[in-house]
Design a protein around this motif. Structure first.
Motif, PDB file in Angstrom:
ATOM      1  N   ASN A 151       0.809  -1.228   0.000  1.00  0.00           N
ATOM      2  CA  ASN A 151       0.000   0.000   0.000  1.00  0.00           C
ATOM      3  C   ASN A 151       0.842   1.278   0.000  1.00  0.00           C
ATOM      4  OD1 ASN A 151      -2.452  -1.532   0.157  1.00  0.00           O
ATOM      5  ND2 ASN A 151      -2.051  -1.826   2.343  1.00  0.00           N
ATOM      6  N   SER A 152       1.833   1.319  -0.891  1.00  0.00           N
ATOM      7  CA  SER A 152       2.671   2.516  -1.074  1.00  0.00           C
ATOM      8  C   SER A 152       3.340   2.961   0.230  1.00  0.00           C
ATOM      9  CB  SER A 152       1.846   3.666  -1.670  1.00  0.00           C
ATOM     10  OG  SER A 152       1.322   3.314  -2.935  1.00  0.00           O
ATOM     11  N   THR A 153       3.794   1.990   1.021  1.00  0.00           N
ATOM     12  CA  THR A 153       4.543   2.306   2.237  1.00  0.00           C
ATOM     13  C   THR A 153       5.791   3.106   1.855  1.00  0.00           C
ATOM     14  OG1 THR A 153       3.781   0.334   3.393  1.00  0.00           O
ATOM     15  CG2 THR A 153       5.838   1.317   4.168  1.00  0.00           C
ATOM     16  N   PRO A 154       6.076   4.227   2.520  1.00  0.00           N
ATOM     17  CA  PRO A 154       7.284   5.010   2.191  1.00  0.00           C
ATOM     18  C   PRO A 154       8.546   4.159   2.350  1.00  0.00           C
ATOM     19  CG  PRO A 154       5.809   6.279   3.589  1.00  0.00           C
ATOM     20  CD  PRO A 154       5.273   4.882   3.574  1.00  0.00           C
ATOM     21  N   TYR A 155       9.503   4.354   1.443  1.00  0.00           N
ATOM     22  CA  TYR A 155      10.730   3.566   1.493  1.00  0.00           C
ATOM     23  C   TYR A 155      11.924   4.406   1.059  1.00  0.00           C
ATOM     24  CZ  TYR A 155       9.943   3.169  -3.569  1.00  0.00           C
ATOM     25  OH  TYR A 155       9.716   3.455  -4.886  1.00  0.00           O
ATOM     26  N   THR A 156      13.095   3.879   1.352  1.00  0.00           N
ATOM     27  CA  THR A 156      14.357   4.452   0.881  1.00  0.00           C
ATOM     28  C   THR A 156      15.103   3.380   0.097  1.00  0.00           C
ATOM     29  OG1 THR A 156      14.557   5.963   2.763  1.00  0.00           O
ATOM     30  CG2 THR A 156      16.578   5.444   1.568  1.00  0.00           C
ATOM     31  N   ILE A 157      15.586   3.727  -1.084  1.00  0.00           N
ATOM     32  CA  ILE A 157      16.430   2.826  -1.858  1.00  0.00           C
ATOM     33  C   ILE A 157      17.840   3.394  -1.839  1.00  0.00           C
ATOM     34  CG2 ILE A 157      15.715   3.953  -4.035  1.00  0.00           C
ATOM     35  CD1 ILE A 157      16.285   1.235  -5.429  1.00  0.00           C
ATOM     36  N   VAL A 158      18.808   2.563  -1.498  1.00  0.00           N
ATOM     37  CA  VAL A 158      20.170   3.038  -1.307  1.00  0.00           C
ATOM     38  C   VAL A 158      21.159   2.119  -2.017  1.00  0.00           C
ATOM     39  CG1 VAL A 158      20.342   1.790   0.892  1.00  0.00           C
ATOM     40  CG2 VAL A 158      21.906   3.680   0.417  1.00  0.00           C
ATOM     41  N   LEU A 159      22.186   2.716  -2.592  1.00  0.00           N
ATOM     42  CA  LEU A 159      23.232   1.976  -3.285  1.00  0.00           C
ATOM     43  C   LEU A 159      24.424   1.772  -2.361  1.00  0.00           C
ATOM     44  CD1 LEU A 159      24.674   0.843  -5.863  1.00  0.00           C
ATOM     45  CD2 LEU A 159      25.369   3.211  -6.349  1.00  0.00           C
ATOM     46  N   HIS A 160      24.898   0.536  -2.273  1.00  0.00           N
ATOM     47  CA  HIS A 160      26.154   0.229  -1.590  1.00  0.00           C
ATOM     48  C   HIS A 160      27.158  -0.173  -2.669  1.00  0.00           C
ATOM     49  CE1 HIS A 160      24.424  -0.820   2.669  1.00  0.00           C
ATOM     50  NE2 HIS A 160      23.862   0.258   2.137  1.00  0.00           N
ATOM     51  N   HIS A 174      25.459  -3.423  -4.468  1.00  0.00           N
ATOM     52  CA  HIS A 174      24.064  -3.830  -4.493  1.00  0.00           C
ATOM     53  C   HIS A 174      23.166  -2.660  -4.094  1.00  0.00           C
ATOM     54  CE1 HIS A 174      25.423  -4.400  -0.331  1.00  0.00           C
ATOM     55  NE2 HIS A 174      24.178  -4.193   0.044  1.00  0.00           N
ATOM     56  N   PHE A 175      21.890  -2.812  -4.346  1.00  0.00           N
ATOM     57  CA  PHE A 175      20.880  -1.864  -3.866  1.00  0.00           C
ATOM     58  C   PHE A 175      20.115  -2.505  -2.716  1.00  0.00           C
ATOM     59  CE2 PHE A 175      21.432   0.214  -7.992  1.00  0.00           C
ATOM     60  CZ  PHE A 175      21.263   1.559  -7.663  1.00  0.00           C
ATOM     61  N   GLU A 176      19.759  -1.692  -1.724  1.00  0.00           N
ATOM     62  CA  GLU A 176      18.901  -2.126  -0.626  1.00  0.00           C
ATOM     63  C   GLU A 176      17.673  -1.224  -0.584  1.00  0.00           C
ATOM     64  OE1 GLU A 176      20.953  -2.318   3.102  1.00  0.00           O
ATOM     65  OE2 GLU A 176      22.530  -3.654   2.345  1.00  0.00           O
ATOM     66  N   VAL A 177      16.537  -1.818  -0.259  1.00  0.00           N
ATOM     67  CA  VAL A 177      15.302  -1.055  -0.095  1.00  0.00           C
ATOM     68  C   VAL A 177      14.824  -1.236   1.343  1.00  0.00           C
ATOM     69  CG1 VAL A 177      12.902  -0.770  -0.813  1.00  0.00           C
ATOM     70  CG2 VAL A 177      14.669  -1.278  -2.525  1.00  0.00           C
ATOM     71  N   HIS A 178      14.685  -0.116   2.048  1.00  0.00           N
ATOM     72  CA  HIS A 178      14.258  -0.117   3.442  1.00  0.00           C
ATOM     73  C   HIS A 178      13.011   0.749   3.579  1.00  0.00           C
ATOM     74  CE1 HIS A 178      18.059  -1.812   5.121  1.00  0.00           C
ATOM     75  NE2 HIS A 178      18.569  -1.272   4.040  1.00  0.00           N
ATOM     76  N   THR A 179      12.055   0.279   4.361  1.00  0.00           N
ATOM     77  CA  THR A 179      10.889   1.107   4.615  1.00  0.00           C
ATOM     78  C   THR A 179      11.227   2.166   5.663  1.00  0.00           C
ATOM     79  OG1 THR A 179      10.079  -0.386   6.341  1.00  0.00           O
ATOM     80  CG2 THR A 179       9.278  -0.741   4.098  1.00  0.00           C
ATOM     81  N   ASN A 180      10.486   3.248   5.618  1.00  0.00           N
ATOM     82  CA  ASN A 180      10.667   4.323   6.583  1.00  0.00           C
ATOM     83  C   ASN A 180       9.663   4.215   7.724  1.00  0.00           C
ATOM     84  OD1 ASN A 180      12.569   5.238   4.748  1.00  0.00           O
ATOM     85  ND2 ASN A 180      11.130   6.608   3.717  1.00  0.00           N
TER      86      ASN A 180
END
Length: 222
Positions: A151-160, A174-180
């Motif tokens: 349901n469109s939970t806010p997230y952050t996508i970050v590159l390592h 890699h990329f990681e996706v974390h919810t806020n």
């Protein structure tokens, strides 16, 4: 408004190429040891941020140290081992010729998932156009599936990714996706131990089904 979960695969491909170009330019600047790349997707507009740092950030330092120590003892990249373990396992969301998407066995945020190149690569900046196009499709399908599942939970996508400066501190990019969205408990505040109420295998199962549907829509398969 368009979001990272709704823009086209072509737009994602162009975005990834721009990120590569900007990283290359920033690494050429004096005093820049690391370029952090991330984007926050909320209910409104999202954009990628590139932040220059004079030293490796702690999380990248830790990943690089783990890589260095493990490789020195076993001659094997620890994240390549993780990719091998997750391939075909209960936490796998998607796999193709170039990439695997999976939920980590010990997530630190709700609905967390990772996107890894299957082949050992230390630098995102060295990814060629064919693999970038493949990555664009994978990211777009994964984020689209995420939005529809949670349901469109806010997230952050970050590159390592490894630093482009001359250093022995490398890692498997890699990329990681974390919810806020915070956990319903605060165990990690005083202990550093994360208690996630939703098993990663359950998250992977839901995202895998949604990913298949989203992927089919993007490539025009009914």
């Amino acid at each position: 408004n368009e979001t990272l979960s709704t823009i086209s695969v072509g737009q994602w491909s162009n975005l990834l190429r721009v990120i590569q170009d900007r990283m290359k330019w920033l690494y050429g600047k004096k005093g820049v040891i690391y370029v952090s790349v991330y984007a926050e997707q909320t209910k409104g507009h999202a954009r990628f941020n590139l932040v220059t740092l004079p030293k490796l950030p702690p999380i990248i330092e830790q990943e690089a140290a783990t890589y260095h120590n493990t490789y020195r003892e076993t001659a094997v990249c620890p994240m390549c081992s993780v990719v091998s373990i997750e391939t075909g396992g209960p936490r796998q969301i998607h796999i193709d010729e170039h990439y695997i998407v999976f939920t980590p066995w010990a997530p630190t945020t709700l609905y967390e998932f990772w996107i890894f190149p299957r082949r050992h690569q230390t630098s995102f900046m060295r990814v060629g156009q064919k693999e970038l196009d493949s990555l664009a499709l994978v990211i777009r399908a994964a984020l689209g599936a995420f939005d529809k599942t949670f349901n469109s939970t806010p997230y952050t996508i970050v590159l390592h990714s490894s630093s482009e400066k001359k250093t022995s501190k490398q890692l498997h990019w890699h990329f990681e996706v974390h919810t806020n969205t915070p956990f319903d408990n605060s165990l990690h505040v005083g202990t550093g131990i994360y208690f996630n109420p939703i098993p990663p295998e359950q998250v992977a199962g839901r995202l895998s089904s949604a990913f298949k549907r989203e992927f089919a829509l993007l490539v025009g398969v009914s």
